[in-house]
Design an enzyme around this catalytic site. Sequence first.
Site, PDB file in Angstrom:
ATOM      1  CB  ALA A   7      -0.939  -0.001   1.199  1.00 14.69           C
ATOM      2  NE  ARG A  24      12.615   4.415   2.537  1.00  7.62           N
ATOM      3  CZ  ARG A  24      12.691   3.348   3.344  1.00  7.62           C
ATOM      4  NH1 ARG A  24      13.850   3.021   3.891  1.00  7.62           N
ATOM      5  NH2 ARG A  24      11.641   2.595   3.585  1.00  7.62           N
ATOM      6  CE  LYS A  65       8.611   0.289  -1.465  1.00  6.13           C
ATOM      7  NZ  LYS A  65       9.497   0.312  -0.282  1.00  6.13           N
ATOM      8  CD  GLN A 113      -2.081   0.405   5.223  1.00  6.78           C
ATOM      9  OE1 GLN A 113      -1.347   0.086   4.292  1.00  6.78           O
ATOM     10  NE2 GLN A 113      -1.623   0.620   6.445  1.00  6.78           N
ATOM     11  CB  THR A 172       4.418  -3.280   8.185  1.00  5.90           C
ATOM     12  OG1 THR A 172       5.166  -3.013   9.391  1.00  5.90           O
ATOM     13  CG2 THR A 172       5.234  -2.785   7.014  1.00  5.90           C
ATOM     14  N   GLY A 195      15.503  -3.946   9.546  1.00  6.20           N
ATOM     15  CA  GLY A 195      15.278  -4.219  10.955  1.00  6.20           C
ATOM     16  C   GLY A 195      16.257  -5.299  11.407  1.00  6.20           C
ATOM     17  CG  ASN A 243      12.037  -8.513   9.618  1.00  8.45           C
ATOM     18  OD1 ASN A 243      11.650  -9.573   9.134  1.00  8.45           O
ATOM     19  ND2 ASN A 243      11.240  -7.472   9.820  1.00  8.45           N
ATOM     20  NE  ARG A 268      17.534   9.078 -65.277  1.00  3.81           N
ATOM     21  CZ  ARG A 268      18.071   7.877 -65.202  1.00  3.81           C
ATOM     22  NH1 ARG A 268      17.883   7.124 -64.140  1.00  3.81           N
ATOM     23  NH2 ARG A 268      18.820   7.430 -66.184  1.00  3.81           N
TER      24      ARG A 268
HETATM   25  C1  UD1 Z   1      10.368  -3.378   6.720  1.00  2.84           C
HETATM   26  C2  UD1 Z   1      10.501  -3.944   8.142  1.00  2.84           C
HETATM   27  C3  UD1 Z   1      11.991  -4.191   8.420  1.00  2.84           C
HETATM   28  C4  UD1 Z   1      12.548  -5.132   7.373  1.00  2.84           C
HETATM   29  C5  UD1 Z   1      12.306  -4.621   5.949  1.00  2.84           C
HETATM   30  C6  UD1 Z   1      12.657  -5.695   4.958  1.00  2.84           C
HETATM   31  C7  UD1 Z   1       8.685  -2.943   9.445  1.00  2.84           C
HETATM   32  C8  UD1 Z   1       8.331  -1.946  10.459  1.00  2.84           C
HETATM   33  N1  UD1 Z   1       9.965  -3.001   9.089  1.00  2.84           N
HETATM   34  O1  UD1 Z   1      11.029  -2.136   6.714  1.00  2.84           O
HETATM   35  O2  UD1 Z   1      12.151  -4.770   9.713  1.00  2.84           O
HETATM   36  O3  UD1 Z   1      13.940  -5.302   7.588  1.00  2.84           O
HETATM   37  O4  UD1 Z   1      10.910  -4.296   5.770  1.00  2.84           O
HETATM   38  O5  UD1 Z   1      12.620  -5.235   3.646  1.00  2.84           O
HETATM   39  O6  UD1 Z   1       7.823  -3.705   9.012  1.00  2.84           O
HETATM   40  N2  UD1 Z   1       3.382  -0.940   3.588  1.00  2.84           N
HETATM   41  C9  UD1 Z   1       1.993  -0.915   3.557  1.00  2.84           C
HETATM   42  N3  UD1 Z   1       1.328  -0.076   4.410  1.00  2.84           N
HETATM   43  C10 UD1 Z   1       1.973   0.707   5.299  1.00  2.84           C
HETATM   44  C11 UD1 Z   1       3.387   0.670   5.346  1.00  2.84           C
HETATM   45  C12 UD1 Z   1       4.047  -0.158   4.480  1.00  2.84           C
HETATM   46  O7  UD1 Z   1       1.375  -1.629   2.765  1.00  2.84           O
HETATM   47  O8  UD1 Z   1       1.280   1.431   6.039  1.00  2.84           O
HETATM   48  C13 UD1 Z   1       4.089  -1.820   2.650  1.00  2.84           C
HETATM   49  C14 UD1 Z   1       5.021  -1.062   1.728  1.00  2.84           C
HETATM   50  O9  UD1 Z   1       4.321  -0.660   0.560  1.00  2.84           O
HETATM   51  C15 UD1 Z   1       6.116  -2.086   1.453  1.00  2.84           C
HETATM   52  C16 UD1 Z   1       6.116  -2.955   2.693  1.00  2.84           C
HETATM   53  O10 UD1 Z   1       4.918  -2.695   3.380  1.00  2.84           O
HETATM   54  O11 UD1 Z   1       5.810  -2.873   0.321  1.00  2.84           O
HETATM   55  C17 UD1 Z   1       7.309  -2.662   3.613  1.00  2.84           C
HETATM   56  O12 UD1 Z   1       7.281  -1.285   3.979  1.00  2.84           O
HETATM   57  P1  UD1 Z   1       8.592  -0.395   3.994  1.00  2.84           P
HETATM   58  O13 UD1 Z   1       8.209   0.969   4.363  1.00  2.84           O
HETATM   59  O14 UD1 Z   1       9.369  -0.603   2.753  1.00  2.84           O
HETATM   60  O15 UD1 Z   1       9.355  -1.062   5.228  1.00  2.84           O
HETATM   61  P2  UD1 Z   1      10.915  -1.034   5.522  1.00  2.84           P
HETATM   62  O16 UD1 Z   1      11.269   0.266   6.099  1.00  2.84           O
HETATM   63  O17 UD1 Z   1      11.674  -1.505   4.346  1.00  2.84           O
HETATM   64 CA    CA Z   2      11.150  -1.970   2.267  1.00  2.40          CA
END
Ligand code: UD1
Ligand code: CA
Length: 467
Positions: free
Chosen positions: A12, A17, A24, A78, A84, A145, A175, A446
């Site tokens: 979602a 970034r 994305k 969402q 997440t 993480g 993670n 021509r």
């Molecule tokens: C997340 C993990 C991190 C892990 C990494 C692996 C969390 C808090 N952190 O971090 O521990 O090492 O992934 O790649 O989970 N998304 C939603 N709704 C939201 C927020 C995010 O659907 O409200 C989706 C994003 O679109 C994305 C995924 O969840 O596809 C991960 O979100 P992202 O913000 O990339 O998490 P990271 O900071 O990479």
């Molecule tokens: Ca990510």
Amino acid sequence: MKNPFSVAILAAGLGTRFKSRKAKVLHSAGGRTMIEHVVGAAVALKPAAIHPIVGHQAEDVIRLLTEAGYGGLRYIRQKQQRGTGHALLTGRKQLEASAPTLLVLSGDTPLLRSATLGSLLARHRRSRATATVLTAEVSDPAGYGRVLRDGSGALSGIVEQRSAIPEQLAIREINTGIYCFQTRELFAALRRLRPDPLTAEYYLTDVISLLVRGRSKVSALTCPDVTEIAGVNHRVELARVDGLLRHRRAEQFMLSGVTILSPETVSIGPDVSIGPDTVIEAGVHLHGKTKIGRDCRIGAFSVISDSTLAASASVLPSSVITESRIASGARIGPFSHIRPGCEIGAGAQIGAFVEVKKSRIGRNVRAHHLAYLGDAVIGSNANIGAGTITCNYDGAVKHQTEVEDNAFIGSGSELVAPVRVGKNAYVAAGSTITESVPPEALAIARARQRNRKDWAKHRRKKIANKK
Ligand code: UD1
Ligand code: CA
């Protein structure tokens, strides 16, 4: 079904970034959007249901997946992206009713293989855990993480980079963002989740320590191939992942008998096929449903999309071929442009700076240099001289040019369509042909040449006298 499971895909987020207006997961790597890679890996596991959680550009994501042939996905919306953990909570009703086990994937980890996900599910079942986390040992853990373990080595929690203390930052076990949960226990924990004090987001990762504290069994599987787990948060990572995906693809072809020169520069789409003993030179891009037969050679920096090349066809460097069919032994290029709707016959030769559009080119036709053939039907063995142009467009509609077998079109000719040049006929160089030429005839259209004797000498004299 025995021990059924469903899949939730977190997709979602906007991906701040990426600094893009496009969500994305709609960005592509290895010739496919990230979300397609992840959905593809999920489908291969044959789950009870797949629930993509969509928010940013939800309609675009849904349209893309539907057009890619993924029907029956159960989308969850969402509306506001509050982390997440929050993403899963928004789908609570659907997900709780879906299956007793939930595999959670991230839309931004396109390299993960379904075999690895299968191992994660197997580990989760065998260990009868409430949660199983896919972790990885990486040399550079920046951005991920970190996985926390207690004195006995058991997993005790996950700390996000921005909240980690220096000792935790040094941990190289990360993670991957991929987990298996028992659905009911997961939601019981999610409901107790508190927002992160730094970002006010609800982190799915915090569920792990909640479960550990509640004495639920949490296990982990370390991903054997660390190249699979790369999460894509910005375009530098996207380029890296694109390179890895292209390399995977090139390797498959090399192992099936295709020679690829400088494979790191070559791009081969997921729906492309290539026969054995074909050579692909550096910088070649093969897109869409392109089919290349055996013993072909594709010259450096050529781009071929949705086209078919029969055995032993060759393409010399820097040619572009789109939605066309090339018969066996034909030779295209260098610098040829074969636009949509062309059929190039066996053994035909289309050379430098020749553009062909929506045309049927017969066997052994030669059009070696600098020509435009549009809406044309060229018979076999015809010779198209350098600089020949079909004038196919009158400003309103397109017209057809026919050149019959064995005809010879002299260099620099213009064939003003609709027009036909008959079998074995000749067109003299430099002609503008506006009427059809009968078979066996010679057409000259021509101005006749006049040579004026000593003209240059007289001119010089005249200039000298004026001074
Ligand atoms: C997340 C993990 C991190 C892990 C990494 C692996 C969390 C808090 N952190 O971090 O521990 O090492 O992934 O790649 O989970 N998304 C939603 N709704 C939201 C927020 C995010 O659907 O409200 C989706 C994003 O679109 C994305 C995924 O969840 O596809 C991960 O979100 P992202 O913000 O990339 O998490 P990271 O900071 O990479
Ligand atoms: Ca990510």
